[in-house]
Every structure is written in C-alpha cells, then in structure tokens.
Design an enzyme around this catalytic site. Sequence first.
Site, mmCIF file in Angstrom:
data_model
loop_
_atom_site.group_PDB
_atom_site.id
_atom_site.type_symbol
_atom_site.label_atom_id
_atom_site.label_comp_id
_atom_site.label_asym_id
_atom_site.label_seq_id
_atom_site.Cartn_x
_atom_site.Cartn_y
_atom_site.Cartn_z
ATOM 1 N N ASN A 70 10.791 -31.561 0.206
ATOM 2 C CA ASN A 70 10.513 -32.025 1.563
ATOM 3 C C ASN A 70 11.851 -32.379 2.182
ATOM 4 O O ASN A 70 12.636 -33.093 1.564
ATOM 5 C CB ASN A 70 9.595 -33.260 1.474
ATOM 6 C CG ASN A 70 9.475 -34.007 2.785
ATOM 7 O OD1 ASN A 70 9.834 -33.496 3.841
ATOM 8 N ND2 ASN A 70 8.975 -35.229 2.723
ATOM 9 N N GLY A 71 12.166 -31.856 3.365
ATOM 10 C CA GLY A 71 13.448 -32.172 4.001
ATOM 11 C C GLY A 71 14.271 -30.923 4.215
ATOM 12 O O GLY A 71 13.742 -29.821 4.240
ATOM 13 N N TRP A 89 5.836 -27.600 5.873
ATOM 14 C CA TRP A 89 5.999 -27.502 7.321
ATOM 15 C C TRP A 89 7.293 -26.716 7.527
ATOM 16 O O TRP A 89 8.378 -27.194 7.225
ATOM 17 C CB TRP A 89 6.101 -28.899 7.923
ATOM 18 C CG TRP A 89 6.085 -28.925 9.418
ATOM 19 C CD1 TRP A 89 4.996 -28.847 10.239
ATOM 20 C CD2 TRP A 89 7.226 -29.057 10.279
ATOM 21 N NE1 TRP A 89 5.384 -28.911 11.553
ATOM 22 C CE2 TRP A 89 6.744 -29.042 11.605
ATOM 23 C CE3 TRP A 89 8.586 -29.171 10.065
ATOM 24 C CZ2 TRP A 89 7.573 -29.144 12.707
ATOM 25 C CZ3 TRP A 89 9.431 -29.276 11.171
ATOM 26 C CH2 TRP A 89 8.922 -29.266 12.473
ATOM 27 N N GLU A 134 0.150 -32.141 23.127
ATOM 28 C CA GLU A 134 0.075 -32.111 21.660
ATOM 29 C C GLU A 134 -1.225 -31.501 21.173
ATOM 30 O O GLU A 134 -1.224 -30.690 20.252
ATOM 31 C CB GLU A 134 0.170 -33.533 21.090
ATOM 32 C CG GLU A 134 1.554 -34.125 21.091
ATOM 33 C CD GLU A 134 1.562 -35.548 20.539
ATOM 34 O OE1 GLU A 134 2.435 -35.849 19.719
ATOM 35 O OE2 GLU A 134 0.716 -36.368 20.938
ATOM 36 N N GLU A 147 3.444 -40.555 28.290
ATOM 37 C CA GLU A 147 2.660 -40.546 27.044
ATOM 38 C C GLU A 147 1.359 -39.757 27.252
ATOM 39 O O GLU A 147 0.932 -39.008 26.373
ATOM 40 C CB GLU A 147 2.374 -41.993 26.607
ATOM 41 C CG GLU A 147 1.321 -42.180 25.521
ATOM 42 C CD GLU A 147 1.623 -41.486 24.190
ATOM 43 O OE1 GLU A 147 2.740 -40.987 24.010
ATOM 44 O OE2 GLU A 147 0.713 -41.427 23.350
ATOM 45 N N LYS A 202 0.264 -36.557 25.059
ATOM 46 C CA LYS A 202 -1.007 -36.450 24.322
ATOM 47 C C LYS A 202 -1.699 -35.131 24.643
ATOM 48 O O LYS A 202 -2.191 -34.440 23.759
ATOM 49 C CB LYS A 202 -1.977 -37.586 24.700
ATOM 50 C CG LYS A 202 -1.803 -38.935 24.076
ATOM 51 C CD LYS A 202 -2.144 -39.075 22.628
ATOM 52 C CE LYS A 202 -1.016 -38.693 21.741
ATOM 53 N NZ LYS A 202 0.114 -39.514 21.580
ATOM 54 N N HIS A 209 10.673 -35.123 44.797
ATOM 55 C CA HIS A 209 11.989 -34.555 44.466
ATOM 56 C C HIS A 209 11.854 -33.340 43.565
ATOM 57 O O HIS A 209 12.732 -33.061 42.756
ATOM 58 C CB HIS A 209 12.868 -35.622 43.818
ATOM 59 C CG HIS A 209 13.114 -36.786 44.723
ATOM 60 N ND1 HIS A 209 13.873 -36.697 45.863
ATOM 61 C CD2 HIS A 209 12.655 -38.058 44.672
ATOM 62 C CE1 HIS A 209 13.889 -37.879 46.471
ATOM 63 N NE2 HIS A 209 13.143 -38.720 45.775
ATOM 64 N N ARG A 255 -0.024 -35.107 7.539
ATOM 65 C CA ARG A 255 1.385 -35.056 7.902
ATOM 66 C C ARG A 255 1.724 -33.802 8.693
ATOM 67 O O ARG A 255 2.781 -33.732 9.315
ATOM 68 C CB ARG A 255 2.248 -35.100 6.642
ATOM 69 C CG ARG A 255 2.085 -36.371 5.853
ATOM 70 C CD ARG A 255 2.521 -36.211 4.419
ATOM 71 N NE ARG A 255 3.955 -36.147 4.284
ATOM 72 C CZ ARG A 255 4.744 -37.188 4.055
ATOM 73 N NH1 ARG A 255 4.204 -38.388 3.949
ATOM 74 N NH2 ARG A 255 6.023 -37.060 3.929
ATOM 75 N N LYS A 289 3.028 -35.194 11.386
ATOM 76 C CA LYS A 289 2.774 -36.622 11.618
ATOM 77 C C LYS A 289 4.053 -37.426 11.453
ATOM 78 O O LYS A 289 4.316 -38.355 12.200
ATOM 79 C CB LYS A 289 1.712 -37.106 10.615
ATOM 80 C CG LYS A 289 1.357 -38.573 10.748
ATOM 81 C CD LYS A 289 0.550 -38.798 11.996
ATOM 82 C CE LYS A 289 0.278 -40.257 12.280
ATOM 83 N NZ LYS A 289 0.040 -40.465 13.719
ATOM 84 N N CYS A 307 6.396 -31.852 5.272
ATOM 85 C CA CYS A 307 5.993 -31.432 3.927
ATOM 86 C C CYS A 307 5.460 -32.603 3.107
ATOM 87 O O CYS A 307 5.880 -33.740 3.281
ATOM 88 C CB CYS A 307 7.184 -30.851 3.189
ATOM 89 S SG CYS A 307 8.036 -29.587 4.106
HETATM 90 C C1 G6P Z 1 5.912 -37.151 15.425
HETATM 91 C C2 G6P Z 1 4.448 -37.518 15.616
HETATM 92 C C3 G6P Z 1 4.301 -38.425 16.818
HETATM 93 C C4 G6P Z 1 5.181 -39.653 16.668
HETATM 94 C C5 G6P Z 1 6.633 -39.279 16.401
HETATM 95 C C6 G6P Z 1 7.443 -40.489 15.966
HETATM 96 O O1 G6P Z 1 6.334 -36.363 16.478
HETATM 97 O O2 G6P Z 1 3.672 -36.342 15.787
HETATM 98 O O3 G6P Z 1 2.949 -38.824 16.954
HETATM 99 O O4 G6P Z 1 5.101 -40.415 17.820
HETATM 100 O O5 G6P Z 1 6.722 -38.331 15.335
HETATM 101 O O6 G6P Z 1 6.957 -40.916 14.722
HETATM 102 P P1 G6P Z 1 7.090 -42.379 14.150
HETATM 103 O O7 G6P Z 1 6.419 -42.314 12.803
HETATM 104 O O8 G6P Z 1 8.563 -42.652 14.040
HETATM 105 O O9 G6P Z 1 6.421 -43.296 15.087
#
Ligand code: G6P
Length: 608
Positions: A98-99, A74, A487, A480, A484, A503, A27, A603, A2
């Site tokens: 927010n929260g 959000w 996501e 990773e 990606k 395995h 965000r 974000k 949020c």
């Molecule tokens: C969210 C974002 C990711 C990020 C993760 C950790 O899931 O979408 O891209 O890696 O949070 O965020 P930070 O700000 O702690 O790196």
Amino acid sequence: MCGIIGILGKSDVAPLIVQGLKRLEYRGYDSAGVATISKGNLDRRRAPGKIAALEALLEVRPLSGALGIGHTRWATHGAANETNAHPHATRRVALVHNGIIENFAELRRELIDKGYNFESETDTEVVAQLITYYLEAENMSAKEAFHAALKRVRGAFALAVLFIGEDDLLMGARRGSPLAIGRGDGEMFLGSDAYALAPFTNRVTYLDEGDWTVLTRHSIEIFDASGARVKRPETISSAADQMVDKDGHRHFMSKEIHEQPEVIAHTLSRYLDPATETVGLPKGAFDFASMDRLTISACGTAYYAGLISKYWFESWAGLPVEIDVASELRYRNVPYTKGGGALFVSQSGETADTLAALREARAHGQKIAAVVNVPESSIAREADVIFPMAAGPEIGVASTKAFTCQLTALACVAIAAARARGRIDEAEERRLVRALLEVPRLVAETLKHGAAIEEIAREIAKARDVLYIGRGVNFPLAMEGALKLKEISYIHAEGYAAGELKHGPIALIDKALPVIVIAPHDALYEKTISNMHEVMARGGKALLISDHEGVKTAGDGLWASIEVPTVEPMLAPIVYAAPIQMLAYYTATTKGTDVDQPRNLAKSVTVE
Ligand code: G6P
C-alpha cells in the site's frame, strides 16, 4: 486506498483473507488478490473489479494453505488489470503493498540490468524483485533480505511479504502507511487497520513509523528502521464492537447521514458542560491566549470543515487564520510565526498530504493540534494535542457524519479559543453553548425532509452541471455540496461564493442548470437572494435551502425550496449539511451509481 491482510493461520486461510479484505473495501479499490503458501509452494488468484470477482474465481479455483496475504488495490502505477493486481510474486517471494515506491524506476532499471524480468507496470513489483535479488545474489536470509530491501526503497508504504518454502513466516513493514499486527491463539495477523482484524482478534499492536516485523504463528519480532529490536505496546481494540452493518439502510452513506444527530451529540459531550454552559478543551500544549496565528490544513471534505472554522476563529476569537489544502501547504514557503499554532483536520488521520503538512509545520516550530476521528492514526500520534470528534467508523467513501462532527469539534474549540483570548464574555459563551446543544435536534428535524429531497434529486439527476452558492460560513458548505454531488453522482458541480457569480459562472446559466442557493435568514441573506434573482432572471432553476423566514421572503419564481429549522447563523453549516448530503445521496441513487464506493475514489488517501 489499498488494503492489506496477512494471516498465519491454522487451516486454509484464503476465505478468511477474503473476509478481511471485505472489511477494507470501504477504503476504495479497483482490483483484489490473494496468495497462499501450501507445503512451501506459492499459488495466487487476482481479479480486476470488486472482491466478488475474486470470490468467483476462488470458487472455481480454490486456494489451499494456512499462510497467506491478500490485497485490495487502488491503482497508481499501471491500469487496474489482473497483471498489475497484487500479490506480486517472484520465484522466491510474494508481496502486497500500500503506498508508492518513489524510486521504483531507478531500482527497476538496476534490476533489469542484473537480469531480472518484470511482468507488471507497478512500482510494487520492484520490491519483490529486490528482495529476491538479495536472497539469491547476496545469499541473505529472509530477514536480512527484507531489511536490505527496505533500506533501498524510498516513499510511503506498508508491505506484507511471504517467502516461498517458508510455511511459518510472514513479514511486514510500515513507512507512511498504517499497518497493525493482530495476535491470535497460535495464529498471527497483519492488517491495514484494526477493523480488518476485528473478526480474528482484538489484540492489536500498531507498528510505528519505519518499523518492520517478522511474524511466526507464535512469535512477534519488531525492529525499527535501523534494525534495532524494539517493543511496541499491545492494545485491546474496540473495532469489533463498532463494526459495521448498514442497520437497515440501503447504503452506509444513508446510515451515516442518519447517525448525525447522535454522533454530533457525542462529540458535543466531549467539550460542553451543559450544567455550567461552558466549553472545555483537552489539556495540551495549545495556548490560544498567546497565539498570534493559526494555520489550518486538510484535504477534501475535511478541508471544507477547516475553512468554515476559519470564519469562527476569526469572528469569535479574533485569531488570524491561514488555511490551505495540505497538498499545497506542504510545498509552500509559508512564513510561519514563532508563536503560531497549526491545526490539522482528518477523518482517517492517515491522509499522506495532511501528515506531510503537519510535519512541515512542526519543522517550523508550530505547536500541532489535530481534529481526527481515528485515535490510533498517524496524525493523532504526531499531534501535540487531539481535539476529539466522536463520529465512529465512517465507511461510505463520501464523508458525511465525519464532516459534521469535525465542524462540531471545531466550533467548540473556536469558542474556547475566544474565551481564552478574552474576545467573548461568559454570557456569549453560554449563548453559543445553548445554540450548539440544540444542533442535534435541529439536524434530526432536517433529516425528516428525505422524501421531499428525493423528489428534487430526481430532477437534479438529469442535469449535466450544477452550481452551489453561499456566503460567509455557507460558502465553504456550497463547495462541500458540490464535492458531494461530484463524488457520488458523477455530475459536474461547482461551489461558488454567491458574490462571485457575476464574475464568470453566471455565463453558464440556462434553463438546464440547477443552482442550489444556501441562504439562511441571516445578515447576508438579502445579498445572497439578490444573486439568486440574477440567476432566475436568466432562466436558471433556483433551489433555495433556507429557514421558514428565508423561504417566506424569497419572492416568486423559485424552482424548489427546502425548509430547514432556524439555527444560530454561525452554526448553520452543521445543520444545512444534512440537506446538502441528502441531495447528493438521492441524486446518486436515482442515477444508480455505486454510492458507498464511487469509481476512482478512496476513503483514505495514503499516497501523495
Ligand atoms: C478522501 C476521501 C474524502 C476525505 C479526504 C480527506 O478524498 O474520499 O472523503 O474528505 O480524503 O480524508 P481525511 O481522512 O484526511 O479526512
């Protein structure tokens, strides 16, 4: 997560609030809303979906008033519909949040028993009703009612509140989630971050944990959790200079991928002295020489950066590393050692689990270091020492340049740790520094493969599932890569240690399953290539990402390959990240998904 904006302005503020909300879009959110007060009366507009939907609504039914609050939501409690969208309003207040309010169910029952009616399913509305109760039943002033409500609610949150009948009053609170005050000329602002405030003012005061504030157009009062009046410094924010356009790219993610050579170089310049070929760390209470164990924790992409650095701390510095995702670490009974250090990695510096894990480690006597991108963030403020990463603002939800800058910073820290512990000599330090200094150029060369990678991505876009495999430092990169792809393209993907393939996941191999093999020509190359041949022998489509030597010696039968410049093997993930990111990016653009704001993702995850 949020986003919050509040403005005590000079004329109608709704368009400015929308402007501020747009800067918080990155965000991640799924509905938006604005409320204003005009001649003491409250009015609001809320809409599910993107801010464009809210703007369309405001065009048909504009809002007047020089005082207002706005929000991007959000969803956590209740679907992303209009009723659950913020601002939430009662007959006395309107509020954005927010929260998470953890004890909302209990408070809601209590208020329903007292005759208060709830219209939404949110945890937020309980705060609006609670303030209303204190105003009405207990006859408190606005300030008293807000403070009384803050004392009752548990959880991590930021709030902004308007009071009906008050044309010159805006209140805010910060507990766990960030909130900043912006001072204008006869105007006052509240915002989730300095970027949101940048179009209005650069004079920014960050609230501390537990603070709450009472604002008018000409005054700022700040109180701590106990209600004592406190002073917090005003800083001049540079967010306005950094801001945010796509620089000719279709998406922020593409721009951020292409910025990597530059921002990696900036990050290196914080640590390396090219003249002496040595690494220097910022001063602080982090003594690698005497440290018996390092605990690393983070979430998402930052966790994978931490996991890659485990290999560096272990093999260069001989330092035992414990690593876990923050949501697990914070609740585990970790037997922390007395001389231990704990290192937290976070782009935003606001991730709720990472912050909680940090506090847990501190409570167990660990010295705290953080690799963070936002210097004013909560994690940065709570760490004993900050290892900087100069990525600049990252807007795309899927992390790219922050990841490679985290890796760059962590590589420098690990080399310095190795020297401090006497595990590498001066010559080895120089060799590694020279290798690091080459990285920006190697990444730039890799980025030239965009067109070829786009071709490959057209095929990947047809897949239902994708596997990524790698060994050693490239195993976390495989995870990773899978993250990606998931996501932003919504294709199911898994990252595996290549040796684990047989395995279990090998059962998935068929003609439709692309397997992306990350295998630089290093000491583990032949082993990974054997695993790749096991895939091909079962009809799987192998895409090899390797260097010239690696592609040349891989044998026949590859579906495709991407050739990356040769790099010091331990540093390969920083360079190999680029093709991995581009592959996800072009797969998503082929599918036409929302690359910068993928569905359901945020974000900065400021709730647990
Ligand atoms: C969210 C974002 C990711 C990020 C993760 C950790 O899931 O979408 O891209 O890696 O949070 O965020 P930070 O700000 O702690 O790196």
